[in-house]
Write a protein that holds these residues in place. Sequence first.
Motif, PDB file in Angstrom:
ATOM      1  N   THR A  40       0.858  -1.183   0.000  1.00  0.00           N
ATOM      2  CA  THR A  40       0.000   0.000   0.000  1.00  0.00           C
ATOM      3  C   THR A  40       0.892   1.230   0.000  1.00  0.00           C
ATOM      4  N   SER A  69      -6.166  -1.853  -6.051  1.00  0.00           N
ATOM      5  CA  SER A  69      -7.249  -0.959  -5.620  1.00  0.00           C
ATOM      6  C   SER A  69      -6.708   0.443  -5.419  1.00  0.00           C
ATOM      7  N   GLY A  72      -8.860   2.413  -1.803  1.00  0.00           N
ATOM      8  CA  GLY A  72      -9.715   1.394  -1.198  1.00  0.00           C
ATOM      9  C   GLY A  72     -10.715   0.761  -2.140  1.00  0.00           C
TER      10      GLY A  72
END
Length: 880
Positions: A40, A69, A72
């Motif tokens: 992330t 993604s 999110g």
Amino acid sequence: MRTQEHRTIYLNEYRVPMFLVDHVDLRFELFEEGARVHSTMKIRRNPDSEDREARLELDGDSLTLETISLNGQTLASGDYEDKGDKLIVREVSDEFSLTIVTWIEPQNNTRLEGLYKSSGMFCTQCEAQGFRCITFFPDRPDVMARFSTRIEADKALYPILLSNGNDVERGELDDGRHFVTWEDPFPKPSYLFALVAGDLVEKKDRFTTMSAREIDLRMYVEPRNSEKCEHALDSLKRAMRWDEEVYGREYDLDIFMIVAVDDFNMGAMENKGLNIFNSSCVLASSDTATDAAYQRIEAIVAHEYFHNWSGNRVTCRDWFQLSLKEGFTVFRDSQFSSDMGSATVKRIEDATLLRTAQFAEDAGPMAHPVRPASYMEITNFYTLTIYEKGCEVVGMIHTLLGPELFRKGSDLYFERHDGQAVTTDDFVKAMEDASGRDLTQFRLWYEQAGTPVISVEDEYDAERKVYRLNIRQHIPDTPGQRNKKPQHIPFAVGLLNERGEDQPLKLDASENEAPTERVLELTEAEHTFEFHDIEARPVPSLLRNFSAPVRVRYAWTREQLMFQMNYDSDGFNRWDAGQRLAIDVIQSLVHQPSETPIEPRLVAAYGHLLTDSSLDQAMVAKMLQLPSEAYLLELNDAADVQGICEARTRVLNHLALNLREELVACYHRNGDSGPYQPTPEAMTRRTLRNSALGWLLQINDEEGRVLALKQFREAGNMTDQSAALRALVNSDFEDDRARALADFYQQWQHDPQVVEQWFSVQASSPKAGGLDAVKALLEHKAFDWKNPNKIRAVVGVFAGQNLINFHARDASGYNFLARHIVRLDDSNPQIAARLVAPLTRWRQYAETYRHGMKAALESVRDKASLSPDVYEVVHKSLAD
């Protein structure tokens, strides 16, 4: 899959990154069948980028994308494009969070880049572009982010889980698994990321910094190596103290870790707080490691530690600036080694490597500046030019500025650029600003390839008592560069009178006092320097302490060289005079009948070295080593390998036969004096003793044979045992050779590092290392094609050191090497590309060899789907 595109990248095409990554959260799920990597990233557009509408492009290599993604929200397939080597996200805002999950298979990673497995442990190698083999990322050194890394694995199989920074959390998971989370508080480029997971033994130590902070030192090794850590940890502490005292640099984390890995393409890696080492470069005990290994380990440990500031806290903007961190850090580790031992011996070792190998690189098809203008595959530019010549460039700045101003400049450099990715120009600018010196012309050292040739002529005016030096500089053409500009060269000189004393060097007759050594600054194509009040024609001592990486051309007589060997106060030039004298004698014997007399004064000169106890014995140990075959070849434009090797052997045999009694006395005078000590004095004693033994076995001396067998059986350390083994292997005592090799392997077969020595002794031997014998070594049960150290110990040593067998006139050695380059190209192209080097300078050799070397290169070129690594080296070598 890795792309096979052969694309050239240019420095002048550099553009700032379009996106910056402020923080990376990584989570690794490690399994036997592979690893799942969760990443992330907090990303923002670079305010310095002109393209405000750019799509996000991330680097990747051999990754399986599972999910992606944005902020999110899982992206649909039409929102991104996975091109294998690039992951493109089409629409992003100015700031966003991106989460990517990839699957990789470390157990099948034979390239040893990114995350892979070695001896059952997970480990990483991310420099230069290995991080893209772990997850999609802007994998370039000018993107610096803070990393948080959580590692999850089976606790029984992998009880030790390591990454950069400080461990902040650990705990148990289901199914016998556990985790550790590491936080690195300092921003770093992705090439400095590291991860290790394995069943390792932990060795601990402590270091107190100059500000009284306690640093936790840890070293992790496989259980069988648990007794080989003390020297590395002691070396680390010496390096940490030295860096504080000489550069004012204090360590910045609470913990510093070292891990030893068997399968590693490089020597070591300076990952922030977690240095990963090739086992051969960090593990040592007196019964398994030689003196040379002890010295190498101390230097490499120091080098990687010094990178904490010169490479990590201040890193390079792009890979063209690689010498910014490597050249500067090699200079720092060279200073450290000089302070730990003999400065003269260290200077001799550095110059020998440079003149033998780097000068050859400068004169070959892969020649490039210290700051290259282009490259195809960055791993091909981890070269002697980047490291060793880059070190010399920094050293010349040190010489021009002096130690105080150089320290002021380094302080300014670290303070000005802490936490930044910068360039060689930034480094030189800091030195200019701190010293007030204009280094504009000096920057040419970073821009121009090739080794400058300094031609010196002299004349003496007895009536005026003036001695004149006429000095010209010229830089030969190299690929892509012609008609080069004069460079700024510090050229240290002294003048010896008839008694061997240094004379005052008055450049102006009105000077009342003058130094006995001067650094002349060469800035033009030609200079004339006049020295006044010189009573008689002197012997010039040129390029003292090897003050610049240049070739010197001067018409030395043998009388002058012998005089310098006896009297020059500069230790380096004293050694160099002996080398030049030996070279002159050896070259005069090439292609001459066997009855041609050998210079009689050579025996007297070497006899003086063996018997004069007043001389610096560390320097004597170096002076007793004849110029290597590789260096003698480097000095020829159409080298006859067999002729040169035979002439050198003839001189060595002549010296050994005529100095037999002195050699026996030297052997006994430097006998074992108790338990092993890795001190400079003890190492010098062993070097002299083993050099004498090697010379005696060279002439198959019976007393030498008895001494060698006794030393082999009774040696209390690896230095003496391996020296006796090497002496026997290089003799004509075939039965003794065979028994010693068998006994040595039987004794050490369970120690991989010692077995590598066993391979190397045979592969390098003119007597034991014929091609058939080397082929047999590749079939030995201890050889492993997946282990770079084993490949280097057999194939690399045979091609690089066993010159008389590798350069067989039937080209069998060349074809052998070519076949194995092709074989390795599919599994480990980095190692394959480095093995091409012995073939690249085929034009330098006599026609007898040239055709076979070129044909071997062409056979590699013709392999289908050649990797970019090998393609670049081979095609540049064959280019017209």
